[in-house]
Motif scaffolding. Structure first.
Motif, PDB file in Angstrom:
ATOM      1  N   CYS A  55     -22.967 -26.692 -22.876  1.00 49.32           N
ATOM      2  CA  CYS A  55     -22.928 -25.337 -24.004  1.00 49.32           C
ATOM      3  C   CYS A  55     -21.668 -26.053 -24.868  1.00 49.32           C
ATOM      4  CB  CYS A  55     -22.890 -24.425 -23.297  1.00 49.32           C
ATOM      5  SG  CYS A  55     -24.312 -24.071 -22.234  1.00 49.32           S
ATOM      6  N   CYS A  86     -20.344 -24.519 -16.461  1.00 46.95           N
ATOM      7  CA  CYS A  86     -21.591 -24.409 -17.048  1.00 46.95           C
ATOM      8  C   CYS A  86     -22.575 -24.059 -16.281  1.00 46.95           C
ATOM      9  CB  CYS A  86     -21.880 -25.479 -17.791  1.00 46.95           C
ATOM     10  SG  CYS A  86     -23.349 -25.638 -18.816  1.00 46.95           S
ATOM     11  N   GLU A  87     -23.321 -23.047 -16.333  1.00 41.18           N
ATOM     12  CA  GLU A  87     -24.242 -22.499 -15.438  1.00 41.18           C
ATOM     13  C   GLU A  87     -25.120 -23.370 -14.403  1.00 41.18           C
ATOM     14  OE1 GLU A  87     -22.810 -19.212 -15.855  1.00 41.18           O
ATOM     15  OE2 GLU A  87     -24.876 -19.100 -14.446  1.00 41.18           O
ATOM     16  N   PRO A  88     -25.852 -24.488 -15.086  1.00 41.39           N
ATOM     17  CA  PRO A  88     -26.769 -25.053 -14.412  1.00 41.39           C
ATOM     18  C   PRO A  88     -26.225 -26.285 -13.461  1.00 41.39           C
ATOM     19  CG  PRO A  88     -27.250 -25.318 -16.602  1.00 41.39           C
ATOM     20  CD  PRO A  88     -26.053 -24.722 -16.549  1.00 41.39           C
ATOM     21  N   CYS A 123     -20.270 -20.723 -22.776  1.00 48.55           N
ATOM     22  CA  CYS A 123     -21.091 -20.672 -21.610  1.00 48.55           C
ATOM     23  C   CYS A 123     -20.639 -19.535 -20.709  1.00 48.55           C
ATOM     24  CB  CYS A 123     -21.103 -22.004 -20.726  1.00 48.55           C
ATOM     25  SG  CYS A 123     -22.486 -21.826 -19.690  1.00 48.55           S
ATOM     26  N   ASP A 124     -21.657 -18.797 -20.224  1.00 45.86           N
ATOM     27  CA  ASP A 124     -21.691 -17.376 -19.527  1.00 45.86           C
ATOM     28  C   ASP A 124     -20.222 -17.148 -18.886  1.00 45.86           C
ATOM     29  OD1 ASP A 124     -24.387 -17.647 -19.901  1.00 45.86           O
ATOM     30  OD2 ASP A 124     -24.880 -17.094 -17.953  1.00 45.86           O
ATOM     31  N   THR A 195     -24.763 -22.424 -26.891  1.00 46.40           N
ATOM     32  CA  THR A 195     -25.262 -21.848 -25.661  1.00 46.40           C
ATOM     33  C   THR A 195     -26.572 -21.268 -25.744  1.00 46.40           C
ATOM     34  OG1 THR A 195     -24.118 -19.665 -26.818  1.00 46.40           O
ATOM     35  CG2 THR A 195     -22.611 -20.786 -25.395  1.00 46.40           C
ATOM     36  N   CYS A 196     -27.016 -20.673 -24.662  1.00 46.33           N
ATOM     37  CA  CYS A 196     -28.454 -20.463 -24.472  1.00 46.33           C
ATOM     38  C   CYS A 196     -28.846 -19.638 -25.814  1.00 46.33           C
ATOM     39  CB  CYS A 196     -28.934 -19.373 -23.453  1.00 46.33           C
ATOM     40  SG  CYS A 196     -28.816 -20.743 -21.887  1.00 46.33           S
ATOM     41  N   ALA A 202     -24.299 -15.307 -22.312  1.00 50.76           N
ATOM     42  CA  ALA A 202     -23.275 -16.095 -23.163  1.00 50.76           C
ATOM     43  C   ALA A 202     -23.400 -15.266 -24.690  1.00 50.76           C
ATOM     44  CB  ALA A 202     -23.710 -17.600 -23.509  1.00 50.76           C
TER      45      ALA A 202
HETATM   46 FE1  FES Z   1     -24.372 -22.297 -21.013  1.00 49.41          FE
HETATM   47 FE2  FES Z   1     -26.898 -20.866 -20.812  1.00 49.41          FE
HETATM   48  S1  FES Z   1     -26.432 -22.566 -19.501  1.00 49.41           S
HETATM   49  S2  FES Z   1     -25.059 -20.485 -22.158  1.00 49.41           S
END
Ligand code: FES
Length: 579
Positions: A55, A86-88, A123-124, A195-196, A202
């Motif tokens: 992201c 970063c989320e994942p 990112c989130d 981002t998503c 985010a």
């Molecule tokens: Fe970064 Fe969704 S994984 S905003």
């Protein structure tokens, strides 16, 4: 805090101020800066690229553009790294590291000689972490987000992370999509930098930054790949230099009124449930709190105006082209505190007095004809959630709003993974799935609240059930999900003693979540409850011991406004940093 600017700001204390300045300049000269450059005011740029953060792929070019703006305005841009999340890519969950990044950001902003800072995140968890750090450091700060991804294409259909990730995976689990197709979709969901692509966490936090006034007006929704995103970065750098001569501090922007405005816009855009926790944490850094009662009043007064996934149809690129945050604010004008200030120094009223060029009503509805007459999120209370829970009614199935069912309990995430697809699991479509020990203390509060529909029910066509937990869920998720239950199971909240077979009632109308078990029996079970063993080492131990509950933002207790005041009163480190 020192009144000195530039390289003389916050000198290391060797007992001789001029020597400290001399030494610092000498070392800075080794980086090739001229005496003239080192005499300028300094804008720090918090930079967060990482090989583990897709992201933030564009952060280097954004930092270059910010630097360009700083130089053009007569400042010296100095970039510094902080934690990137970063989320994942993070286990057990990125939420566990938001406070680490917030501490990192705050301390590096405070410790290094900068007169203003531009925070580049996206990112989130990164934007809330940067806002929390900036609020506590309280020097002039501008939030610059990376911007959302643009959509990909698959067999004539637009795809965007991550609502479509979940939708396609659900179809794959149900046998509607085969392996070759899911492999194709995997390469088409996250099609660009950014981002998503939907109204996930985010995007919601980017919007909240703009509404709080700490990001440039109009900046939240510019897609990551557009040239305007770089223009915005340059303008952020330029504005940061101006703020050095005429400061506006985060504490002047993040106020009870701007937090309420942010909450209202969160409702109107049908934003992420996570944003409630993050906004509480940011506000908590300045002693501002959000009561569940006030949240519900705001939600009931505020219509949903935005038609974006995961709830509606469009993507963030559509929202931007439709008019973005400015269009939403104009529709909500009569409900907002108009005397709040933004980073340009103007009031919200002044911003909204300017006419908008155009609004696309396909994605941003009018106040008179909204997507829904009430806001997307509500707070629940009841004997199962004495300190509250959050429910995203905009993303839930209306036929499940008033539900009573048998609990099917999973004790923790491992138990869930082991049994959810067991063909012998005793579960029916009208049961209520309950996940325990996934709250902040229990597991760092992962995005596990969107429990998978048991495979045997998914294959029978069941698309949604009532799901209850102390976890969070992704802002890109949808379903009839009560989460953030507080107190969580791991600290002995009533959720801890729910057993399979107990009956539970959810009422969206009454905003209640009730365990239909006799109070005497609840107390008997609670009296024999025992906490799990605490982690003893490192950051996990710090997190476990000091994280507060979801309604307080899951911040560390010593970093909230109250905690900070107590600790700093007794700290030798916070005395004036020069002799
Ligand atoms: Fe970064 Fe969704 S994984 S905003």
């Amino acid at each position: 805090m020192s009144d000195e600017k530039g390289m003389r700001n916050g000198l290391t204390n060797y007992g001789d101020r001029d020597f400290s300045a001399f030494l610092r300049r000498s070392f800075a000269r080794s980086m090739g800066y001229s005496t003239e450059s080192l005499a300028k005011p300094i804008v720090g740029i918090a930079s967060t690229p990482s090989g583990f953060n897709n992201c933030h792929r564009t952060v280097p070019e954004l930092v270059d553009a910010v630097s360009r703006g700083v130089l053009a305005a007569g400042g010296l841009p100095l970039t510094f790294p902080t934690t990137s999340l970063c989320e994942p890519f993070l286990k057990p969950t990125s939420m566990m590291f938001r406070n680490l990044m917030a501490m990192d950001t705050e301390e590096m902003v405070r410790a290094q000689p900068m007169d203003a800072v531009v925070l580049v995140g996206g990112c989130d968890k990164t934007v809330p972490a940067q806002l929390m750090g900036a609020a506590s450091a309280d020097i002039p700060a501008i939030q610059l987000v990376t911007g959302a991804m643009s959509t990909g294409r698959h067999r004539g259909e637009r795809l965007g992370a991550c609502t479509d990730c979940r939708r396609y995976w659900g179809r794959y689990r149900a046998g509607e999509v085969d392996k070759p197709e899911i492999d194709l979709v995997e390469g088409r969901l996250a099609a660009t930098a950014g981002t998503c692509a939907v109204m996930g966490t985010a995007s919601t936090m980017a919007i909240i930054s703009e509404v709080l006034g700490i990001a440039l007006p109009g900046s939240a929704s510019i897609p990551a790949v557009m040239a305007d995103r770089l223009v915005c970065a340059e303008m952020s750098g330029k504005r940061a230099v101006e703020l050095i001569a005429d400061p506006i501090r985060p504490s002047e922007l993040i106020t009870q009124k701007s937090v309420e405005n942010a909450l209202r816009v969160l409702m109107a855009v049908s934003g992420s449930t996570n944003a409630v926790v993050h906004l509480a944490a940011v506000a908590g850094r300045l002693g501002i709190s959000i009561s569940p009662e006030r949240l519900n009043v705001i939600s009931d007064e505020t219509p949903v105006l935005v038609n974006l996934k995961p709830v509606g149809e469009g993507y963030m690129e559509d929202f931007h082209a439709a008019g973005g945050v400015g269009a939403v604010l104009r529709e909500l004008k009569d409900l907002l505190h108009l005397d709040t200030k933004d980073i340009l120094g103007g009031t919200l009223k002044e911003r909204l007095d300017e006419p908008l060029e155009w609004v696309d009503r396909k994605y941003i509805y009018s106040f008179e004809s909204p997507v829904s007459p009430v806001g997307g999120l509500i707070a629940l209370s009841g004997n199962l959630a004495p300190d509250g829970a959050i429910f995203k009614r905009a993303a839930a199935t209306p036929s499940l709003f008033e539900a009573e069912g048998r609990a099917v309990v999973f004790e923790n995430l491992e138990d869930l993974a082991n049994r959810i697809d067991d063909p012998d699991l005793d579960v029916e479509a009208d049961d209520i799935l309950v996940l325990k020990n996934a709250g902040p203390v229990g597991a760092g509060m992962p995005e596990a609240g969107y429990l998978p529909i048991p495979q045997k029910l998914a294959k029978r066509g069941v698309k949604d059930m009532v799901l209850i937990s102390d976890a969070r869920m992704s802002g890109t998720s949808f379903g009839t999900i009560a989460l953030h239950i507080s107190p969580e199971a791991a600290v002995g909240g009533p959720l801890a003693i729910v057993r399979s077979g107990d009956r539970i009632r959810l009422s969206v109308r009454d905003k209640r979540l009730e365990l239909l078990v006799d109070q005497g029996e609840i107390e008997k079970r609670l009296s024999s409850w025992k906490p799990a063993v605490e982690p003893q080492r490192g950051y996990q131990a710090l997190f476990h011991r000091t994280v507060n509950q979801a309604p307080e933002g899951c911040d560390f207790d010593f970093l909230t406004c109250e905690g900070e005041t107590q600790s700093r009163q007794s700290s030798a480190f916070d005395r004036e940093d020069v002799e």
